[in-house]
Scaffold this motif. Structure first.
Motif, PDB file in Angstrom:
ATOM      1  N   THR A  44      66.073  24.559  68.962  1.00 56.71           N
ATOM      2  CA  THR A  44      66.997  24.599  70.092  1.00 56.71           C
ATOM      3  C   THR A  44      66.478  23.715  71.211  1.00 56.71           C
ATOM      4  OG1 THR A  44      67.691  26.846  69.583  1.00 56.71           O
ATOM      5  CG2 THR A  44      68.098  26.081  71.825  1.00 56.71           C
ATOM      6  N   LEU A  45      67.286  22.740  71.568  1.00 59.33           N
ATOM      7  CA  LEU A  45      66.981  21.899  72.720  1.00 59.33           C
ATOM      8  C   LEU A  45      67.907  22.319  73.844  1.00 59.33           C
ATOM      9  CD1 LEU A  45      65.767  19.407  74.202  1.00 59.33           C
ATOM     10  CD2 LEU A  45      67.561  18.038  73.109  1.00 59.33           C
ATOM     11  N   ALA A  46      67.327  22.763  74.946  1.00 62.14           N
ATOM     12  CA  ALA A  46      68.141  23.130  76.097  1.00 62.14           C
ATOM     13  C   ALA A  46      68.287  21.939  77.022  1.00 62.14           C
ATOM     14  CB  ALA A  46      67.494  24.287  76.851  1.00 62.14           C
ATOM     15  N   ILE A  47      69.503  21.755  77.526  1.00 55.29           N
ATOM     16  CA  ILE A  47      69.757  20.758  78.556  1.00 55.29           C
ATOM     17  C   ILE A  47      70.046  21.545  79.832  1.00 55.29           C
ATOM     18  CG2 ILE A  47      71.205  18.817  79.276  1.00 55.29           C
ATOM     19  CD1 ILE A  47      69.860  18.197  76.653  1.00 55.29           C
ATOM     20  N   VAL A  48      69.188  21.390  80.824  1.00 54.38           N
ATOM     21  CA  VAL A  48      69.390  22.132  82.071  1.00 54.38           C
ATOM     22  C   VAL A  48      69.609  21.153  83.227  1.00 54.38           C
ATOM     23  CG1 VAL A  48      67.994  24.079  81.272  1.00 54.38           C
ATOM     24  CG2 VAL A  48      66.927  22.298  82.664  1.00 54.38           C
ATOM     25  N   GLY A  49      70.219  21.668  84.263  1.00 53.97           N
ATOM     26  CA  GLY A  49      70.490  20.839  85.433  1.00 53.97           C
ATOM     27  C   GLY A  49      71.609  21.477  86.209  1.00 53.97           C
ATOM     28  N   GLU A  50      71.702  21.134  87.500  1.00 61.07           N
ATOM     29  CA  GLU A  50      72.721  21.777  88.310  1.00 61.07           C
ATOM     30  C   GLU A  50      74.109  21.233  87.954  1.00 61.07           C
ATOM     31  OE1 GLU A  50      71.456  20.934  92.283  1.00 61.07           O
ATOM     32  OE2 GLU A  50      71.306  18.814  91.847  1.00 61.07           O
ATOM     33  N   SER A  51      75.119  21.898  88.480  1.00 59.70           N
ATOM     34  CA  SER A  51      76.489  21.506  88.215  1.00 59.70           C
ATOM     35  C   SER A  51      76.710  20.049  88.616  1.00 59.70           C
ATOM     36  CB  SER A  51      77.402  22.434  89.015  1.00 59.70           C
ATOM     37  OG  SER A  51      78.724  22.032  88.866  1.00 59.70           O
ATOM     38  N   GLY A  52      77.387  19.292  87.766  1.00 56.27           N
ATOM     39  CA  GLY A  52      77.662  17.890  88.052  1.00 56.27           C
ATOM     40  C   GLY A  52      76.590  16.921  87.608  1.00 56.27           C
ATOM     41  N   SER A  53      75.546  17.434  86.956  1.00 50.83           N
ATOM     42  CA  SER A  53      74.433  16.550  86.574  1.00 50.83           C
ATOM     43  C   SER A  53      74.723  15.761  85.294  1.00 50.83           C
ATOM     44  CB  SER A  53      73.129  17.347  86.442  1.00 50.83           C
ATOM     45  OG  SER A  53      73.267  18.407  85.536  1.00 50.83           O
ATOM     46  N   GLY A  54      75.812  16.103  84.596  1.00 48.68           N
ATOM     47  CA  GLY A  54      76.197  15.310  83.423  1.00 48.68           C
ATOM     48  C   GLY A  54      76.038  16.032  82.094  1.00 48.68           C
ATOM     49  N   LYS A  55      75.763  17.329  82.124  1.00 50.73           N
ATOM     50  CA  LYS A  55      75.476  18.069  80.894  1.00 50.73           C
ATOM     51  C   LYS A  55      76.671  18.103  79.927  1.00 50.73           C
ATOM     52  CE  LYS A  55      74.535  21.906  83.105  1.00 50.73           C
ATOM     53  NZ  LYS A  55      74.933  21.479  84.486  1.00 50.73           N
ATOM     54  N   SER A  56      77.835  18.442  80.469  1.00 53.62           N
ATOM     55  CA  SER A  56      79.014  18.536  79.587  1.00 53.62           C
ATOM     56  C   SER A  56      79.427  17.167  79.074  1.00 53.62           C
ATOM     57  CB  SER A  56      80.187  19.187  80.320  1.00 53.62           C
ATOM     58  OG  SER A  56      79.900  20.540  80.598  1.00 53.62           O
ATOM     59  N   THR A  57      79.246  16.156  79.894  1.00 50.38           N
ATOM     60  CA  THR A  57      79.533  14.793  79.430  1.00 50.38           C
ATOM     61  C   THR A  57      78.610  14.438  78.270  1.00 50.38           C
ATOM     62  OG1 THR A  57      80.241  14.165  81.648  1.00 50.38           O
ATOM     63  CG2 THR A  57      79.665  12.372  80.152  1.00 50.38           C
ATOM     64  N   GLN A 237      61.266  16.205  80.136  1.00 53.53           N
ATOM     65  CA  GLN A 237      61.532  16.775  78.818  1.00 53.53           C
ATOM     66  C   GLN A 237      60.223  17.287  78.241  1.00 53.53           C
ATOM     67  OE1 GLN A 237      63.704  14.061  76.365  1.00 53.53           O
ATOM     68  NE2 GLN A 237      64.124  15.584  74.793  1.00 53.53           N
ATOM     69  N   GLY A 238      60.273  18.441  77.596  1.00 57.75           N
ATOM     70  CA  GLY A 238      59.045  18.946  76.989  1.00 57.75           C
ATOM     71  C   GLY A 238      59.287  20.277  76.323  1.00 57.75           C
ATOM     72  N   ASP A 239      58.245  20.862  75.726  1.00 52.74           N
ATOM     73  CA  ASP A 239      58.455  22.165  75.116  1.00 52.74           C
ATOM     74  C   ASP A 239      58.597  23.207  76.217  1.00 52.74           C
ATOM     75  OD1 ASP A 239      55.250  21.640  74.518  1.00 52.74           O
ATOM     76  OD2 ASP A 239      55.744  23.560  75.448  1.00 52.74           O
ATOM     77  N   VAL A 240      59.202  24.334  75.847  1.00 52.66           N
ATOM     78  CA  VAL A 240      59.663  25.276  76.855  1.00 52.66           C
ATOM     79  C   VAL A 240      58.510  25.787  77.729  1.00 52.66           C
ATOM     80  CG1 VAL A 240      59.670  27.349  75.379  1.00 52.66           C
ATOM     81  CG2 VAL A 240      61.304  27.163  77.238  1.00 52.66           C
ATOM     82  N   ALA A 241      57.358  26.032  77.140  1.00 51.75           N
ATOM     83  CA  ALA A 241      56.239  26.560  77.916  1.00 51.75           C
ATOM     84  C   ALA A 241      55.759  25.550  78.953  1.00 51.75           C
ATOM     85  CB  ALA A 241      55.093  26.951  76.986  1.00 51.75           C
ATOM     86  N   SER A 242      55.687  24.289  78.570  1.00 51.68           N
ATOM     87  CA  SER A 242      55.154  23.319  79.530  1.00 51.68           C
ATOM     88  C   SER A 242      56.128  23.081  80.681  1.00 51.68           C
ATOM     89  CB  SER A 242      54.777  22.001  78.833  1.00 51.68           C
ATOM     90  OG  SER A 242      55.924  21.353  78.367  1.00 51.68           O
ATOM     91  N   ILE A 243      57.414  23.139  80.397  1.00 51.47           N
ATOM     92  CA  ILE A 243      58.388  22.950  81.480  1.00 51.47           C
ATOM     93  C   ILE A 243      58.317  24.128  82.469  1.00 51.47           C
ATOM     94  CG2 ILE A 243      60.862  22.895  82.028  1.00 51.47           C
ATOM     95  CD1 ILE A 243      60.076  20.246  80.912  1.00 51.47           C
ATOM     96  N   TYR A 244      58.158  25.320  81.919  1.00 46.77           N
ATOM     97  CA  TYR A 244      58.128  26.488  82.809  1.00 46.77           C
ATOM     98  C   TYR A 244      56.805  26.640  83.540  1.00 46.77           C
ATOM     99  CZ  TYR A 244      62.652  28.241  81.544  1.00 46.77           C
ATOM    100  OH  TYR A 244      64.005  28.363  81.407  1.00 46.77           O
ATOM    101  N   ASP A 245      55.728  26.326  82.850  1.00 48.27           N
ATOM    102  CA  ASP A 245      54.414  26.596  83.444  1.00 48.27           C
ATOM    103  C   ASP A 245      53.851  25.405  84.216  1.00 48.27           C
ATOM    104  OD1 ASP A 245      54.660  29.054  82.314  1.00 48.27           O
ATOM    105  OD2 ASP A 245      53.534  28.545  80.500  1.00 48.27           O
ATOM    106  N   ALA A 246      54.250  24.213  83.821  1.00 48.37           N
ATOM    107  CA  ALA A 246      53.690  23.040  84.490  1.00 48.37           C
ATOM    108  C   ALA A 246      54.723  21.931  84.623  1.00 48.37           C
ATOM    109  CB  ALA A 246      52.462  22.541  83.712  1.00 48.37           C
ATOM    110  N   PRO A 247      55.808  22.204  85.360  1.00 46.66           N
ATOM    111  CA  PRO A 247      56.817  21.155  85.537  1.00 46.66           C
ATOM    112  C   PRO A 247      56.223  20.008  86.347  1.00 46.66           C
ATOM    113  CG  PRO A 247      57.246  22.985  87.034  1.00 46.66           C
ATOM    114  CD  PRO A 247      56.116  23.414  86.159  1.00 46.66           C
ATOM    115  N   THR A 248      56.492  18.800  85.922  1.00 46.90           N
ATOM    116  CA  THR A 248      55.895  17.678  86.652  1.00 46.90           C
ATOM    117  C   THR A 248      56.813  17.158  87.755  1.00 46.90           C
ATOM    118  OG1 THR A 248      56.770  16.062  85.101  1.00 46.90           O
ATOM    119  CG2 THR A 248      54.586  16.943  84.611  1.00 46.90           C
ATOM    120  N   GLU A 249      58.117  17.407  87.610  1.00 52.40           N
ATOM    121  CA  GLU A 249      59.042  16.858  88.600  1.00 52.40           C
ATOM    122  C   GLU A 249      59.389  17.872  89.675  1.00 52.40           C
ATOM    123  OE1 GLU A 249      60.302  13.714  88.696  1.00 52.40           O
ATOM    124  OE2 GLU A 249      59.010  13.224  86.979  1.00 52.40           O
TER     125      GLU A 249
END
Ligand SMILES: Nc1ncnc2c1ncn2[C@@H]1O[C@H](COP(=O)(O)OP(=O)(O)O)[C@@H](O)[C@H]1O
Ligand SMILES: [Mg+2]
Length: 267
Positions: A44-57, A237-249
Protein backbone atom coordinates in the motif's frame (compact mmCIF):
# COMPACT_ATOMS: atom_id res chain seq x y z
CA UNK A 1 11.53 -9.14 -12.62
CA UNK A 2 10.60 -5.91 -10.97
CA UNK A 3 8.05 -6.04 -8.19
CA UNK A 4 6.65 -2.66 -9.26
CA UNK A 5 3.12 -3.21 -10.51
CA UNK A 6 2.15 0.37 -11.35
CA UNK A 7 4.52 3.17 -12.10
CA UNK A 8 3.89 6.80 -12.95
CA UNK A 9 6.84 8.59 -14.50
CA UNK A 10 7.23 12.35 -14.74
CA UNK A 11 3.49 12.91 -14.77
CA UNK A 12 2.27 16.39 -15.46
CA UNK A 13 -1.19 17.86 -15.78
CA UNK A 14 -2.42 21.45 -15.81
CA UNK A 15 -5.94 22.80 -15.67
CA UNK A 16 -7.07 26.07 -17.10
CA UNK A 17 -9.03 28.01 -14.54
CA UNK A 18 -11.01 31.21 -14.91
CA UNK A 19 -9.81 34.12 -12.86
CA UNK A 20 -11.05 37.57 -11.98
CA UNK A 21 -14.49 38.68 -10.85
CA UNK A 22 -16.05 38.27 -14.26
CA UNK A 23 -14.16 35.08 -15.01
CA UNK A 24 -12.62 36.68 -18.06
CA UNK A 25 -9.03 35.94 -17.22
CA UNK A 26 -7.52 32.49 -17.08
CA UNK A 27 -4.58 30.86 -15.39
CA UNK A 28 -3.03 27.44 -15.47
CA UNK A 29 -3.01 25.40 -12.30
CA UNK A 30 -0.33 22.75 -12.24
CA UNK A 31 -2.18 19.89 -10.57
CA UNK A 32 0.68 17.47 -11.30
CA UNK A 33 4.18 18.80 -11.70
CA UNK A 34 6.66 16.11 -12.74
CA UNK A 35 5.36 13.46 -10.32
CA UNK A 36 6.88 9.97 -10.29
CA UNK A 37 5.51 7.16 -8.11
CA UNK A 38 6.05 3.40 -7.92
CA UNK A 39 3.53 1.02 -6.40
CA UNK A 40 4.94 -2.31 -5.27
CA UNK A 41 3.04 -5.54 -5.82
CA UNK A 42 0.95 -6.42 -2.76
CA UNK A 43 1.74 -3.24 -0.87
CA UNK A 44 0.00 0.00 0.00
CA UNK A 45 1.36 3.34 -1.09
CA UNK A 46 -0.38 6.25 0.58
CA UNK A 47 -0.57 9.61 -1.13
CA UNK A 48 -1.10 12.33 1.46
CA UNK A 49 -1.46 16.07 1.19
CA UNK A 50 -3.94 18.80 1.90
CA UNK A 51 -6.98 19.48 -0.23
CA UNK A 52 -6.05 20.76 -3.69
CA UNK A 53 -2.56 19.28 -3.68
CA UNK A 54 -3.30 17.10 -6.73
CA UNK A 55 -4.07 13.70 -5.19
CA UNK A 56 -7.27 12.96 -7.10
CA UNK A 57 -5.73 14.18 -10.33
CA UNK A 58 -2.89 11.74 -9.76
CA UNK A 59 -5.39 8.93 -9.16
CA UNK A 60 -7.37 9.68 -12.31
CA UNK A 61 -4.28 10.09 -14.47
CA UNK A 62 -2.75 6.84 -13.25
CA UNK A 63 -5.93 4.98 -14.17
CA UNK A 64 -6.17 6.74 -17.55
CA UNK A 65 -9.52 8.22 -16.61
CA UNK A 66 -8.12 11.56 -17.62
CA UNK A 67 -5.43 12.42 -20.20
CA UNK A 68 -1.98 13.52 -19.08
CA UNK A 69 -0.09 16.50 -20.46
CA UNK A 70 3.14 14.59 -20.09
CA UNK A 71 4.71 11.49 -18.62
CA UNK A 72 3.80 7.84 -18.80
CA UNK A 73 2.04 5.19 -16.76
CA UNK A 74 3.34 1.63 -16.77
CA UNK A 75 1.09 -1.18 -15.56
CA UNK A 76 3.00 -4.43 -15.21
CA UNK A 77 5.69 -2.84 -17.35
CA UNK A 78 3.39 -1.80 -20.21
CA UNK A 79 2.72 1.81 -21.18
CA UNK A 80 -1.06 2.21 -20.86
CA UNK A 81 -1.19 5.14 -23.28
CA UNK A 82 0.25 2.96 -26.02
CA UNK A 83 -2.49 0.34 -25.76
CA UNK A 84 -5.33 0.26 -28.27
CA UNK A 85 -8.75 1.26 -26.97
CA UNK A 86 -9.88 -2.33 -26.73
CA UNK A 87 -6.67 -3.45 -25.02
CA UNK A 88 -6.99 -0.61 -22.49
CA UNK A 89 -10.60 -1.56 -21.87
CA UNK A 90 -9.51 -5.11 -21.11
CA UNK A 91 -6.82 -3.87 -18.70
CA UNK A 92 -9.33 -1.71 -16.83
CA UNK A 93 -10.60 -4.77 -15.07
CA UNK A 94 -7.29 -4.97 -13.24
CA UNK A 95 -7.22 -1.28 -12.30
CA UNK A 96 -10.14 -0.40 -10.09
CA UNK A 97 -11.12 2.56 -7.97
CA UNK A 98 -12.95 3.05 -4.69
CA UNK A 99 -14.31 6.58 -4.35
CA UNK A 100 -14.63 8.92 -1.42
CA UNK A 101 -18.31 9.56 -1.48
CA UNK A 102 -20.37 6.38 -1.44
CA UNK A 103 -23.49 8.53 -1.80
CA UNK A 104 -22.44 10.17 -5.04
CA UNK A 105 -20.61 7.25 -6.61
CA UNK A 106 -23.46 4.70 -6.56
CA UNK A 107 -26.22 5.14 -9.11
CA UNK A 108 -29.38 5.66 -7.01
CA UNK A 109 -31.60 4.05 -9.64
CA UNK A 110 -29.70 0.78 -9.78
CA UNK A 111 -30.13 -2.14 -7.41
CA UNK A 112 -27.09 -3.28 -5.49
CA UNK A 113 -26.92 -6.50 -7.48
CA UNK A 114 -26.73 -4.53 -10.73
CA UNK A 115 -24.19 -2.07 -9.34
CA UNK A 116 -21.84 -4.80 -8.18
CA UNK A 117 -22.44 -6.99 -11.23
CA UNK A 118 -22.14 -4.26 -13.87
CA UNK A 119 -18.38 -4.66 -14.32
CA UNK A 120 -18.71 -8.41 -14.80
CA UNK A 121 -21.27 -7.74 -17.52
CA UNK A 122 -19.12 -5.10 -19.22
CA UNK A 123 -16.05 -7.29 -19.16
CA UNK A 124 -18.09 -10.37 -20.10
CA UNK A 125 -16.68 -12.41 -17.24
CA UNK A 126 -18.61 -15.65 -16.94
CA UNK A 127 -22.21 -16.47 -17.77
CA UNK A 128 -25.22 -15.00 -15.97
CA UNK A 129 -25.23 -17.74 -13.37
CA UNK A 130 -21.52 -17.34 -12.63
CA UNK A 131 -21.83 -13.58 -12.46
CA UNK A 132 -24.63 -13.82 -9.94
CA UNK A 133 -22.63 -16.26 -7.84
CA UNK A 134 -19.63 -13.91 -7.88
CA UNK A 135 -21.77 -10.96 -6.82
CA UNK A 136 -23.33 -12.90 -3.95
CA UNK A 137 -19.96 -14.16 -2.76
CA UNK A 138 -18.45 -10.68 -2.89
CA UNK A 139 -21.38 -9.06 -1.11
CA UNK A 140 -21.14 -11.61 1.68
CA UNK A 141 -17.40 -11.08 1.91
CA UNK A 142 -17.84 -7.35 2.50
CA UNK A 143 -20.48 -7.98 5.18
CA UNK A 144 -23.71 -7.70 3.19
CA UNK A 145 -26.29 -10.34 2.31
CA UNK A 146 -27.73 -11.95 -0.77
CA UNK A 147 -31.05 -10.22 -0.08
CA UNK A 148 -29.26 -6.86 -0.30
CA UNK A 149 -28.90 -7.40 -4.06
CA UNK A 150 -32.51 -6.31 -4.53
CA UNK A 151 -32.15 -3.09 -2.59
CA UNK A 152 -31.21 0.42 -3.67
CA UNK A 153 -28.26 2.45 -2.36
CA UNK A 154 -30.46 4.81 -0.31
CA UNK A 155 -31.52 1.89 1.88
CA UNK A 156 -27.99 1.63 3.32
CA UNK A 157 -25.87 3.57 5.78
CA UNK A 158 -22.69 5.35 4.69
CA UNK A 159 -20.47 2.52 5.86
CA UNK A 160 -22.59 -0.09 4.11
CA UNK A 161 -22.57 1.95 0.93
CA UNK A 162 -18.81 2.01 1.02
CA UNK A 163 -18.90 -1.78 1.36
CA UNK A 164 -20.97 -1.83 -1.83
CA UNK A 165 -18.38 0.41 -3.52
CA UNK A 166 -15.62 -1.96 -2.41
CA UNK A 167 -17.57 -4.99 -3.64
CA UNK A 168 -18.11 -3.32 -7.01
CA UNK A 169 -14.38 -2.75 -7.42
CA UNK A 170 -13.16 -6.09 -6.08
CA UNK A 171 -15.64 -8.42 -7.77
CA UNK A 172 -13.51 -7.94 -10.89
CA UNK A 173 -10.47 -9.39 -9.10
CA UNK A 174 -8.31 -6.36 -9.89
CA UNK A 175 -4.58 -6.13 -9.22
CA UNK A 176 -4.42 -2.45 -8.37
CA UNK A 177 -7.06 -0.57 -6.43
CA UNK A 178 -6.90 3.18 -6.11
CA UNK A 179 -8.79 4.22 -2.99
CA UNK A 180 -9.43 7.98 -3.14
CA UNK A 181 -10.27 9.09 0.41
CA UNK A 182 -12.33 5.92 0.94
CA UNK A 183 -13.18 6.61 4.57
CA UNK A 184 -13.14 10.41 4.67
CA UNK A 185 -16.92 10.70 4.48
CA UNK A 186 -17.48 8.17 7.30
CA UNK A 187 -17.70 8.40 11.09
CA UNK A 188 -14.46 7.53 12.86
CA UNK A 189 -15.88 4.29 14.32
CA UNK A 190 -16.95 3.14 10.87
CA UNK A 191 -13.61 4.20 9.35
CA UNK A 192 -11.75 1.57 11.37
CA UNK A 193 -14.09 -1.21 10.18
CA UNK A 194 -13.70 -0.25 6.55
CA UNK A 195 -9.92 0.02 6.86
CA UNK A 196 -9.77 -3.42 8.44
CA UNK A 197 -11.91 -4.85 5.64
CA UNK A 198 -9.64 -3.28 3.00
CA UNK A 199 -6.59 -4.73 4.73
CA UNK A 200 -8.07 -8.23 4.93
CA UNK A 201 -9.12 -8.15 1.29
CA UNK A 202 -5.65 -6.99 0.29
CA UNK A 203 -4.18 -10.11 1.89
CA UNK A 204 -6.79 -12.46 0.49
CA UNK A 205 -6.70 -11.13 -3.05
CA UNK A 206 -3.05 -10.05 -3.33
CA UNK A 207 -4.08 -6.48 -4.07
CA UNK A 208 -1.85 -3.46 -4.44
CA UNK A 209 -3.34 -0.25 -3.08
CA UNK A 210 -2.77 3.36 -3.88
CA UNK A 211 -4.42 4.88 -0.86
CA UNK A 212 -5.20 8.57 -1.03
CA UNK A 213 -5.95 10.53 2.10
CA UNK A 214 -5.60 13.97 3.59
CA UNK A 215 -5.74 12.33 7.03
CA UNK A 216 -2.45 11.02 8.34
CA UNK A 217 -4.10 9.12 11.19
CA UNK A 218 -5.85 6.91 8.67
CA UNK A 219 -2.76 6.34 6.59
CA UNK A 220 -0.57 5.16 9.44
CA UNK A 221 -2.65 2.01 9.87
CA UNK A 222 -2.81 0.94 6.29
CA UNK A 223 0.25 2.18 4.40
CA UNK A 224 3.61 0.56 3.81
CA UNK A 225 4.99 3.63 2.07
CA UNK A 226 3.90 7.23 2.10
CA UNK A 227 4.31 9.93 -0.55
CA UNK A 228 3.58 13.52 0.38
CA UNK A 229 2.10 15.89 -2.21
CA UNK A 230 2.13 19.64 -2.05
CA UNK A 231 0.94 21.95 -4.83
CA UNK A 232 1.18 19.29 -7.50
CA UNK A 233 4.64 18.10 -6.51
CA UNK A 234 5.75 15.03 -4.64
CA UNK A 235 7.90 16.48 -1.94
CA UNK A 236 8.75 13.51 0.26
CA UNK A 237 8.50 9.75 -0.02
CA UNK A 238 9.52 6.88 2.22
CA UNK A 239 8.37 3.95 4.30
CA UNK A 240 5.64 4.71 6.78
CA UNK A 241 7.83 4.65 9.89
CA UNK A 242 10.41 7.05 8.53
CA UNK A 243 7.81 9.55 7.37
CA UNK A 244 6.11 9.53 10.76
CA UNK A 245 9.18 9.42 12.94
CA UNK A 246 11.65 11.47 10.94
CA UNK A 247 9.96 13.63 8.31
CA UNK A 248 12.55 15.67 6.50
CA UNK A 249 10.25 18.31 5.03
CA UNK A 250 8.74 21.18 6.97
CA UNK A 251 5.45 20.65 5.14
CA UNK A 252 5.26 17.03 6.27
CA UNK A 253 6.04 18.03 9.86
CA UNK A 254 3.19 20.50 9.76
CA UNK A 255 0.81 17.89 8.38
CA UNK A 256 1.79 15.56 11.21
CA UNK A 257 1.40 18.25 13.82
CA UNK A 258 -2.12 18.95 12.66
CA UNK A 259 -3.21 15.44 13.69
CA UNK A 260 -5.49 15.92 16.69
CA UNK A 261 -4.29 14.28 19.86
CA UNK A 262 -0.80 13.76 18.57
CA UNK A 263 2.08 15.07 20.59
CA UNK A 264 3.88 17.83 18.68
CA UNK A 265 6.94 16.40 17.02
CA UNK A 266 10.30 17.66 18.08
CA UNK A 267 11.60 19.41 15.00
N1 LIG B 1 -11.56 19.54 -13.56
C1 LIG B 1 -10.81 20.52 -13.07
N2 LIG B 1 -10.79 21.75 -13.67
C2 LIG B 1 -10.03 22.74 -13.19
N3 LIG B 1 -9.22 22.63 -12.11
C3 LIG B 1 -9.20 21.45 -11.47
C4 LIG B 1 -9.99 20.33 -11.91
N4 LIG B 1 -9.77 19.28 -11.07
C5 LIG B 1 -8.87 19.72 -10.16
N5 LIG B 1 -8.53 21.01 -10.39
C6 LIG B 1 -7.56 21.82 -9.62
O1 LIG B 1 -6.34 21.07 -9.57
C7 LIG B 1 -5.77 21.13 -8.28
C8 LIG B 1 -5.64 19.73 -7.70
O2 LIG B 1 -6.93 19.20 -7.48
P1 LIG B 1 -7.19 17.71 -6.96
O3 LIG B 1 -6.39 16.78 -7.81
O4 LIG B 1 -8.64 17.50 -6.88
O5 LIG B 1 -6.53 17.76 -5.50
P2 LIG B 1 -6.86 16.90 -4.18
O6 LIG B 1 -7.48 15.61 -4.60
O7 LIG B 1 -5.53 16.74 -3.52
O8 LIG B 1 -7.77 17.73 -3.33
C9 LIG B 1 -6.64 22.07 -7.47
O9 LIG B 1 -6.09 23.37 -7.57
C10 LIG B 1 -7.97 21.99 -8.18
O10 LIG B 1 -8.69 23.19 -8.01
MG1 LIG C 1 -9.27 14.69 -3.97
Amino acid sequence: MSDIILSGRNLSKSYKQRTGKLGLGSAHVKALDDVSVDLRQGSTLAIVGESGSGKSTLARCLLQLQPLDGGEVLFQGRDLAKLSRSALRAERRYLQMVFQDPFASLNPRMRVGEIVGEGLLIHQLGNQHEQRAKVVKMLKRVGLTEADMQKYPHEFSGGQRQRIGIARALVLEPRVVVCDEPVSALDVSIQAQILLLLKELQQEMALSYLFISHDLRVVRHIADEVAVMHQGKLIEQGDVASIYDAPTEEYTRNLLQSIPGRRALAA
